[in-house]
Motif scaffolding. Structure first.
Motif, PDB file in Angstrom:
ATOM      1  N   PRO A  86     -20.565 -20.627  12.206  1.00 51.98           N
ATOM      2  CA  PRO A  86     -20.282 -19.216  11.932  1.00 51.98           C
ATOM      3  C   PRO A  86     -18.936 -19.064  11.217  1.00 51.98           C
ATOM      4  O   PRO A  86     -17.967 -19.767  11.549  1.00 51.98           O
ATOM      5  CB  PRO A  86     -20.236 -18.579  13.321  1.00 51.98           C
ATOM      6  N   PRO A  87     -18.845 -18.179  10.225  1.00 48.50           N
ATOM      7  CA  PRO A  87     -17.568 -17.969   9.536  1.00 48.50           C
ATOM      8  C   PRO A  87     -16.505 -17.429  10.480  1.00 48.50           C
ATOM      9  O   PRO A  87     -16.810 -16.726  11.454  1.00 48.50           O
ATOM     10  CB  PRO A  87     -17.893 -16.921   8.468  1.00 48.50           C
ATOM     11  N   ARG A  88     -15.267 -17.759  10.170  1.00 47.32           N
ATOM     12  CA  ARG A  88     -14.120 -17.198  10.892  1.00 47.32           C
ATOM     13  C   ARG A  88     -13.575 -16.072  10.025  1.00 47.32           C
ATOM     14  O   ARG A  88     -13.163 -16.320   8.884  1.00 47.32           O
ATOM     15  CB  ARG A  88     -13.063 -18.259  11.139  1.00 47.32           C
ATOM     16  N   VAL A  89     -13.589 -14.850  10.546  1.00 46.10           N
ATOM     17  CA  VAL A  89     -13.197 -13.673   9.774  1.00 46.10           C
ATOM     18  C   VAL A  89     -12.018 -12.987  10.461  1.00 46.10           C
ATOM     19  O   VAL A  89     -12.058 -12.719  11.665  1.00 46.10           O
ATOM     20  CB  VAL A  89     -14.374 -12.681   9.644  1.00 46.10           C
ATOM     21  N   GLU A  90     -10.982 -12.703   9.668  1.00 52.71           N
ATOM     22  CA  GLU A  90      -9.802 -11.985  10.167  1.00 52.71           C
ATOM     23  C   GLU A  90      -9.345 -11.002   9.106  1.00 52.71           C
ATOM     24  O   GLU A  90      -9.659 -11.156   7.922  1.00 52.71           O
ATOM     25  CB  GLU A  90      -8.667 -12.958  10.490  1.00 52.71           C
ATOM     26  N   HIS A  91      -8.568  -9.994   9.545  1.00 51.43           N
ATOM     27  CA  HIS A  91      -8.009  -9.004   8.636  1.00 51.43           C
ATOM     28  C   HIS A  91      -6.484  -9.157   8.594  1.00 51.43           C
ATOM     29  O   HIS A  91      -5.866  -9.455   9.615  1.00 51.43           O
ATOM     30  CB  HIS A  91      -8.359  -7.593   9.120  1.00 51.43           C
ATOM     31  N   PHE A  92      -5.933  -8.932   7.400  1.00 55.32           N
ATOM     32  CA  PHE A  92      -4.490  -9.091   7.182  1.00 55.32           C
ATOM     33  C   PHE A  92      -3.941  -7.904   6.404  1.00 55.32           C
ATOM     34  O   PHE A  92      -4.678  -7.257   5.655  1.00 55.32           O
ATOM     35  CB  PHE A  92      -4.219 -10.376   6.381  1.00 55.32           C
ATOM     36  N   VAL A  93      -2.644  -7.660   6.570  1.00 50.16           N
ATOM     37  CA  VAL A  93      -1.929  -6.664   5.783  1.00 50.16           C
ATOM     38  C   VAL A  93      -0.727  -7.355   5.146  1.00 50.16           C
ATOM     39  O   VAL A  93      -0.216  -8.348   5.668  1.00 50.16           O
ATOM     40  CB  VAL A  93      -1.468  -5.455   6.616  1.00 50.16           C
ATOM     41  N   ASP A  94      -0.273  -6.813   4.015  1.00 49.65           N
ATOM     42  CA  ASP A  94       0.856  -7.388   3.294  1.00 49.65           C
ATOM     43  C   ASP A  94       2.150  -7.247   4.097  1.00 49.65           C
ATOM     44  O   ASP A  94       2.333  -6.278   4.837  1.00 49.65           O
ATOM     45  CB  ASP A  94       1.040  -6.702   1.943  1.00 49.65           C
ATOM     46  N   VAL A  95       3.023  -8.211   3.932  1.00 53.97           N
ATOM     47  CA  VAL A  95       4.347  -8.202   4.523  1.00 53.97           C
ATOM     48  C   VAL A  95       5.328  -7.778   3.437  1.00 53.97           C
ATOM     49  O   VAL A  95       5.366  -8.388   2.371  1.00 53.97           O
ATOM     50  CB  VAL A  95       4.726  -9.590   5.069  1.00 53.97           C
ATOM     51  N   PRO A  96       6.103  -6.723   3.666  1.00 50.44           N
ATOM     52  CA  PRO A  96       7.055  -6.270   2.636  1.00 50.44           C
ATOM     53  C   PRO A  96       8.084  -7.347   2.323  1.00 50.44           C
ATOM     54  O   PRO A  96       8.555  -8.051   3.221  1.00 50.44           O
ATOM     55  CB  PRO A  96       7.715  -5.059   3.249  1.00 50.44           C
ATOM     56  N   ALA A  97       8.429  -7.451   1.051  1.00 52.24           N
ATOM     57  CA  ALA A  97       9.455  -8.422   0.626  1.00 52.24           C
ATOM     58  C   ALA A  97      10.822  -7.812   0.730  1.00 52.24           C
ATOM     59  O   ALA A  97      11.005  -6.627   0.668  1.00 52.24           O
ATOM     60  CB  ALA A  97       9.180  -8.859  -0.810  1.00 52.24           C
TER      61      ALA A  97
END
Length: 97
Positions: A86-97
């Protein structure tokens, strides 16, 4: 914006069939309301490993507009037979520089 990252290991020998199934199913995913972009990459060192990158407006757009619909059923029918695990699925958001 939310980035969905899906790590997909396909059955060895199914790589080309998986890529063809992805191409066929791409419009189901890319045409989903709230989907901004779709990209599939393939491992160089591990050619049976693919990474799906999807930009969504929100996690809810992914879950409600895609996963909870017939679009997902059709998508999974196309690509699912090629999964080694089964695929491993996760969600991410950008980290400000």
């Amino acid at each position: 914006m939310v980035l969905e990252v899906a790590l997909i290991d396909v059955i060895p020998g199914h790589e080309e069939a998986f890529a063809a199934a992805y191409a066929q199913g791409h419009p189901l995913l890319a045409g989903t309301p709230g989907c901004r972009s779709v990209r599939m990459t393939r491992g160089l060192e591990s050619p049976s490993r693919f990474v799906l990158l999807v930009e969504w407006d929100t996690v809810e757009a992914h879950e409600q507009n895609f996963r909870a619909t017939e679009r997902f059923v059709g998508w999974r029918e196309l690509i699912g037979p090629h999964f080694a695990t089964p695929p491993r699925v996760e969600h991410f958001v950008d980290v400000p520089a």
